[in-house]
Scaffold this motif. Structure first.
Motif, mmCIF file in Angstrom:
data_model
loop_
_atom_site.group_PDB
_atom_site.id
_atom_site.type_symbol
_atom_site.label_atom_id
_atom_site.label_comp_id
_atom_site.label_asym_id
_atom_site.label_seq_id
_atom_site.Cartn_x
_atom_site.Cartn_y
_atom_site.Cartn_z
ATOM 1 N N GLY A 1 0.813 -1.213 0.000
ATOM 2 C CA GLY A 1 0.000 0.000 0.000
ATOM 3 C C GLY A 1 0.840 1.255 0.000
ATOM 4 N N ILE A 2 1.903 1.260 0.772
ATOM 5 C CA ILE A 2 2.776 2.430 0.846
ATOM 6 C C ILE A 2 3.475 2.658 -0.484
ATOM 7 C CG2 ILE A 2 4.875 3.324 1.925
ATOM 8 C CD1 ILE A 2 3.996 1.875 4.493
ATOM 9 N N ALA A 3 3.943 1.582 -1.127
ATOM 10 C CA ALA A 3 4.663 1.726 -2.404
ATOM 11 C C ALA A 3 3.775 2.381 -3.460
ATOM 12 C CB ALA A 3 5.139 0.357 -2.888
ATOM 13 N N VAL A 4 2.522 1.967 -3.530
ATOM 14 C CA VAL A 4 1.606 2.534 -4.526
ATOM 15 C C VAL A 4 1.404 4.028 -4.292
ATOM 16 C CG1 VAL A 4 -0.768 2.491 -5.378
ATOM 17 C CG2 VAL A 4 0.431 0.340 -4.927
ATOM 18 N N MET B 1 0.988 3.800 8.661
ATOM 19 C CA MET B 1 0.873 2.397 8.257
ATOM 20 C C MET B 1 2.096 1.591 8.673
ATOM 21 S SD MET B 1 -1.008 2.393 4.515
ATOM 22 C CE MET B 1 -0.094 3.767 3.786
ATOM 23 N N GLU B 2 3.275 2.192 8.500
ATOM 24 C CA GLU B 2 4.508 1.493 8.857
ATOM 25 C C GLU B 2 4.608 1.283 10.358
ATOM 26 O OE1 GLU B 2 7.086 -0.786 7.579
ATOM 27 O OE2 GLU B 2 6.774 0.726 6.020
ATOM 28 N N THR B 3 4.075 2.222 11.122
ATOM 29 C CA THR B 3 4.087 2.086 12.576
ATOM 30 C C THR B 3 3.275 0.872 13.020
ATOM 31 O OG1 THR B 3 4.354 4.477 12.884
ATOM 32 C CG2 THR B 3 3.498 3.221 14.749
ATOM 33 N N PHE B 4 2.119 0.640 12.380
ATOM 34 C CA PHE B 4 1.324 -0.541 12.715
ATOM 35 C C PHE B 4 2.081 -1.826 12.379
ATOM 36 C CE2 PHE B 4 -2.340 2.425 12.617
ATOM 37 C CZ PHE B 4 -2.936 2.052 13.819
ATOM 38 N N SER B 5 2.770 -1.833 11.237
ATOM 39 C CA SER B 5 3.564 -3.004 10.864
ATOM 40 C C SER B 5 4.689 -3.238 11.872
ATOM 41 C CB SER B 5 4.145 -2.806 9.460
ATOM 42 O OG SER B 5 5.040 -3.852 9.138
ATOM 43 N N PHE B 6 5.371 -2.158 12.256
ATOM 44 C CA PHE B 6 6.473 -2.251 13.207
ATOM 45 C C PHE B 6 5.961 -2.729 14.564
ATOM 46 C CE2 PHE B 6 9.990 0.141 15.611
ATOM 47 C CZ PHE B 6 10.880 -0.912 15.455
ATOM 48 N N ARG B 7 4.793 -2.246 14.959
ATOM 49 C CA ARG B 7 4.206 -2.669 16.230
ATOM 50 C C ARG B 7 3.908 -4.170 16.210
ATOM 51 N NH1 ARG B 7 -0.729 -3.734 18.226
ATOM 52 N NH2 ARG B 7 -1.124 -3.266 20.444
ATOM 53 N N THR B 8 3.405 -4.675 15.088
ATOM 54 C CA THR B 8 3.131 -6.114 14.983
ATOM 55 C C THR B 8 4.409 -6.921 15.145
ATOM 56 O OG1 THR B 8 1.262 -5.713 13.496
ATOM 57 C CG2 THR B 8 2.200 -7.929 13.500
ATOM 58 N N ALA B 9 5.488 -6.465 14.487
ATOM 59 C CA ALA B 9 6.771 -7.167 14.601
ATOM 60 C C ALA B 9 7.288 -7.146 16.037
ATOM 61 C CB ALA B 9 7.792 -6.532 13.661
#
Length: 329
Positions: free
Chosen positions: A19-22, A126-134
């Motif tokens: 999503g971010i790349a697009v 969006m990246e923060t949510f991904s980082f939080r999951t990791a």
């Protein structure tokens, strides 16, 4: 690391990066910002990397074959190493090239001024949510280890890779936001070039760290000191073994440890009793450390006199090879 936890973090990162790349590509096409282009390529590279990690996890589950009797667990290390190469070349080097090009031909953002800032802020969220999951998935398995220790010692490569990628992505987004904002404020495209260069340096540094850590896993790492101590304790906890003569461990994959040991045993009255004793020792090892799935124990009769004679021979050989500190001829 549980396979499920690693897969969840990878999928979360993959969805976020696609999503971010697009959105970044659209912002680049509208504004011509080199920082946006560098970040777009970075997100594409990250998306490909997550695909590689998923592919590596899938291929590692294949059954052992006569040609590969210990299975394919190390494929996860191979794909993690490929990720570091992709991040270095596609992400880092491209960003540095784009920064060089923009530095020699700086130009301001002439239109759609609000687009890059909006896109970067949305990407940071969006990246923060991904980082939080990791982070959440990593906390399930890292125990008391610090984050640096977790990245350096983890035998499963997926979570450390995703953690470093997400961290790099967040820092890169902040750098891009600074570069774009300063370009908009000053009208000087050199700020955009500087932000792009900083992103490139960041990605190269992360790629080098990943390459070093995954190279060590590819070469073959043994169990950590705490796990070695648990194995030794399990071996010595029963009457079947008098002492451990020597022992080696090796990770065949993130979730499969090879244990090979030569053990001193008492004089058994029959081979059946010896086999029962070895089976009991193996059961204790697996109970103490379930990841120890492949165990080879070689029984021997330990003799103090023989051990001292062997040590003396080794010392004599070493002494014969030197003469006043010089190599022997």
């Amino acid at each position: 690391m549980s396979a499920g936890g690693g897969t969840k973090a990878i999928v979360a990162a993959l969805l976020a990066n696609v999503g971010i790349a697009v959105t970044k590509f659209i912002a680049f096409l509208l504004t011509g910002s080199s920082s946006m282009l560098a970040e777009s390529i970075h997100s594409v590279a990250d998306s490909g990397n997550q695909g590689l990690l998923l592919l590596g996890g899938r291929r590692a589950k294949r059954q052992a074959t006569p040609q590969h009797p210990f299975g394919y667990g190390r494929e996860r290390y191979v794909y993690a190493f490929i990720v570091s190469i992709v991040l270095f070349s596609v992400g880092g080097l491209f960003a540095l090239y784009e920064a060089y090009h923009k530095w020699h031909d700086p130009h301001p953002i002439d239109s759609w001024h609000w687009v890059p800032v909006t896109v970067l802020v949305a990407a940071i969220i969006m990246e923060t949510f991904s980082f939080r999951t990791a982070i959440v998935e990593s906390n399930h398995v890292r125990g008391k280890a610090t984050w640096v220790q977790f990245v350096r010692r983890a035998k499963a490569p997926e979570l450390p890779v995703v953690l470093l990628e997400d961290l790099g992505a967040l820092v890169g987004l902040v750098l891009a936001l600074i570069g774009v904002s300063m370009t908009l404020i000053t009208g000087n495209g050199l700020w955009d070039a500087a932000g792009t260069a900083a992103i490139g340096v960041l990605l190269v540094a992360i790629a080098v760290i990943l390459a070093i850590e995954t190279k060590s896993l590819l070469l073959g790492e043994g169990a950590e000191a705490d796990d070695v101590a648990r194995i030794e304790q399990a071996i010595a906890d029963g009457p079947e073994v008098e002492r451990i003569i020597h022992m080696k461990t090796l990770y065949l994959g993130p979730e499969e440890l090879l244990v090979a040991a030569k053990i001193g045993v008492p004089a058994y009255e029959s081979a059946d009793r010896l086999a029962e004793g070895i089976n009991a020792v193996e059961a204790r090892i697996r109970a103490a450390l379930p990841v120890a799935r492949v165990i080879y124990l070689e029984p021997d009769i330990y003799s103090v006199a023989k051990a001292q004679a062997a040590a003396a021979r080794t010392a004599g050989t070493a002494a014969a090879g030197t003469d006043d500190g010089q190599p022997g001829h």
